[in-house]
Design a protein around this motif. Structure first.
Motif, PDB file in Angstrom:
ATOM      1  N   THR A  17     -40.483  28.553   4.689  1.00  0.00           N
ATOM      2  CA  THR A  17     -39.204  27.978   5.094  1.00  0.00           C
ATOM      3  C   THR A  17     -39.388  26.480   5.272  1.00  0.00           C
ATOM      4  O   THR A  17     -40.273  26.028   5.997  1.00  0.00           O
ATOM      5  CB  THR A  17     -38.708  28.609   6.411  1.00  0.00           C
ATOM      6  N   CYS A  18     -38.542  25.714   4.582  1.00  0.00           N
ATOM      7  CA  CYS A  18     -38.666  24.259   4.570  1.00  0.00           C
ATOM      8  C   CYS A  18     -37.473  23.605   5.253  1.00  0.00           C
ATOM      9  O   CYS A  18     -36.359  24.115   5.199  1.00  0.00           O
ATOM     10  CB  CYS A  18     -38.781  23.761   3.131  1.00  0.00           C
ATOM     11  N   GLY A  38     -33.387  26.614   7.782  1.00  0.00           N
ATOM     12  CA  GLY A  38     -34.160  25.952   6.740  1.00  0.00           C
ATOM     13  C   GLY A  38     -33.828  26.531   5.387  1.00  0.00           C
ATOM     14  O   GLY A  38     -32.894  27.303   5.229  1.00  0.00           O
ATOM     15  N   ILE A  39     -34.592  26.137   4.415  1.00  0.00           N
ATOM     16  CA  ILE A  39     -34.418  26.588   3.041  1.00  0.00           C
ATOM     17  C   ILE A  39     -35.629  27.432   2.661  1.00  0.00           C
ATOM     18  O   ILE A  39     -36.771  27.027   2.892  1.00  0.00           O
ATOM     19  CB  ILE A  39     -34.314  25.379   2.086  1.00  0.00           C
ATOM     20  N   CYS A  83     -39.862  17.606  -8.752  1.00  0.00           N
ATOM     21  CA  CYS A  83     -38.458  17.928  -8.499  1.00  0.00           C
ATOM     22  C   CYS A  83     -38.255  18.375  -7.063  1.00  0.00           C
ATOM     23  O   CYS A  83     -39.098  19.076  -6.498  1.00  0.00           O
ATOM     24  CB  CYS A  83     -37.997  19.050  -9.425  1.00  0.00           C
ATOM     25  N   HIS A  84     -37.135  17.973  -6.480  1.00  0.00           N
ATOM     26  CA  HIS A  84     -36.681  18.429  -5.166  1.00  0.00           C
ATOM     27  C   HIS A  84     -35.339  19.126  -5.370  1.00  0.00           C
ATOM     28  O   HIS A  84     -34.540  18.701  -6.208  1.00  0.00           O
ATOM     29  CB  HIS A  84     -36.494  17.253  -4.208  1.00  0.00           C
ATOM     30  N   CYS A  85     -35.076  20.174  -4.601  1.00  0.00           N
ATOM     31  CA  CYS A  85     -33.806  20.892  -4.699  1.00  0.00           C
ATOM     32  C   CYS A  85     -33.437  21.457  -3.333  1.00  0.00           C
ATOM     33  O   CYS A  85     -34.289  21.570  -2.452  1.00  0.00           O
ATOM     34  CB  CYS A  85     -33.876  21.977  -5.762  1.00  0.00           C
ATOM     35  N   LEU A  86     -32.159  21.822  -3.159  1.00  0.00           N
ATOM     36  CA  LEU A  86     -31.642  22.139  -1.840  1.00  0.00           C
ATOM     37  C   LEU A  86     -31.172  23.573  -1.652  1.00  0.00           C
ATOM     38  O   LEU A  86     -30.584  23.892  -0.620  1.00  0.00           O
ATOM     39  CB  LEU A  86     -30.473  21.192  -1.506  1.00  0.00           C
ATOM     40  N   LEU A  87     -31.389  24.447  -2.608  1.00  0.00           N
ATOM     41  CA  LEU A  87     -30.937  25.832  -2.498  1.00  0.00           C
ATOM     42  C   LEU A  87     -32.113  26.758  -2.239  1.00  0.00           C
ATOM     43  O   LEU A  87     -33.242  26.477  -2.655  1.00  0.00           O
ATOM     44  CB  LEU A  87     -30.230  26.262  -3.783  1.00  0.00           C
ATOM     45  N   ASP A  88     -31.860  27.892  -1.587  1.00  0.00           N
ATOM     46  CA  ASP A  88     -32.906  28.889  -1.377  1.00  0.00           C
ATOM     47  C   ASP A  88     -33.550  29.270  -2.701  1.00  0.00           C
ATOM     48  O   ASP A  88     -32.852  29.531  -3.687  1.00  0.00           O
ATOM     49  CB  ASP A  88     -32.324  30.149  -0.723  1.00  0.00           C
ATOM     50  N   GLN A  89     -34.881  29.296  -2.733  1.00  0.00           N
ATOM     51  CA  GLN A  89     -35.696  29.714  -3.871  1.00  0.00           C
ATOM     52  C   GLN A  89     -35.416  28.911  -5.147  1.00  0.00           C
ATOM     53  O   GLN A  89     -35.636  29.383  -6.250  1.00  0.00           O
ATOM     54  CB  GLN A  89     -35.497  31.204  -4.147  1.00  0.00           C
TER      55      GLN A  89
END
Length: 131
Positions: A53-54, A26-27, A100-106
């Motif tokens: 964790t997503c 997960g992220i 906002c949505h994003c795909l990287l850790d933190q």
């Protein structure tokens, strides 16, 4: 496809392999606003922040409720995307603001959305050049 475009594509795939993801598949995302109020200004110090964790993405909502009170939420996103939407309504509330949505850790910290969105923009630009 020309040889230059092929090399650009290979380079992009190679660089994308270095994008960090969560260790458990997960992220790792900042989490506040639901169980506890997001402190403002937000301190993204790993010793002070709460994380979750997503599965799909990290999310940050920053807006105002109907009474004019500030609403900030950092949580899991429901979309697998790196994008922001202005004038969005948060869940089933009356709060509106930027979602906002994003795909990287933190990446849903104070400054974390910028690198994630720039990475998405760069990949889209390269895709447009190749095709």
């Amino acid at each position: 496809m020309s040889s230059n475009k092929f090399y650009i594509l290979i380079l992009c795939v190679f660089l994308a392999s270095f994008i960090p993801t969560g260790e458990t598949g997960g992220i790792k995302c900042h989490y506040c606003g639901r169980s506890n109020i997001c402190k403002l200004p937000y301190d993204s110090d790993p010793e002070e922040a709460d994380f979750i964790t997503c599965e799909k993405s990290c999310m940050k909502f920053d807006g105002y409720n109907a009474d004019g009170g500030r609403v900030v939420v950092r949580d899991c996103g429901i979309y697998e995307a790196s994008e922001c939407q202005a004038d969005a309504q948060y869940a089933t509330t009356e709060a509106t603001g930027t979602l906002c949505h994003c795909l990287l850790d933190q990446c849903n910290s104070v400054n974390g959305l910028i690198p994630s969105l720039l990475t998405s923009f760069f990949m889209a630009l390269v895709g447009r050049i190749i095709y």
